[in-house]
Design a protein around this motif. Sequence first.
Motif: not given
Length: 306
Positions: A129, A132-133, A136, A159, A161-162, A187, A191, A193, A195
């Motif tokens: 997360g 991914m942040q 973003a 992974w 799912s993002y 998915t 999450l 973080g 998407r």
Amino acid sequence: MPTNEQVVEQALDRIGTGYVFPEKAVVVEAAIRGRLTAGAYEGLDGPALCETVTAHLQEVCPDKHLRLLWTDEPQSLDPVDEDGGRAAFLVLMRATNQGVRRVERLEGNIGLIEIRRIATAEEGASVIGAAMQLVASSSALVLDLRACVGGSPEGAAMWCSYFFPDDQVHLNDIYDRTTDTTRQYWTVAHLAGPRFADRPVYVLTSEVTFSGGEDVAYTLQANGRAVLVGGTTRGGAHPTARHAVAEHVLVTVPTARTINPVTGSNWEGVGVVPDVQVPAEQALDTALKAALRRLDEEPYLAAPAR
């Protein structure tokens, strides 16, 4: 110390009772026993025995996870609980930042995440997360899986799912011979973080990419969610158990198989074939050029939807 014959017999017993394709296990046993009777394994030291038996296993059944492995670290031959392998994996992942090697922002506002292993969903969630942040606000994203050598199916699903908008995408099924059950992977709804479901994604692969890394690449490609760039991967799609058959010898036995709902198949033995095939060392530059070109042609993709 067990003899080579005893080691091979122990390995065949594990393969016969656990291999995900019982009919192939019969063929494997017949072929290896034939070699054993012919004296093919007499006089070999431990590493050579593992290498030779593995070559013979692959000859009759080209499953990349079906192997005899030599380990310098002595293994306990006592019965262990089923969580033993998982515990060792979790220790490894904690020491390697849950598989996330680096996160960068590159020219053109393109994010890059390099992943060396796929963490479990439970323990890896916060690190995944956080990665991914950090990307973003990127206009496009590159996932570097060129050195990703495996990991957790649940983590692979996280992974993936993002890169989808919700929890309604059926990613994979895994059939397990031991329990004769099939588990579906979808998915993830919640999450750690943000998407990245609305912008271009490029996945880098190589001849090193294996197992869990292949899972992420294959799944995103099958769903049309990423462009794969690089080399064809190694081709290991079967979740695997490890068993000590001597103090320094492990047999790895695939006990399950992955079934992709889009293709009805998986990447076992053939690898994941990238959309853009280039030498692995050129994959990043090739992907970056493609991403910049696409963003120039379709500038509305450059910012996340609000």
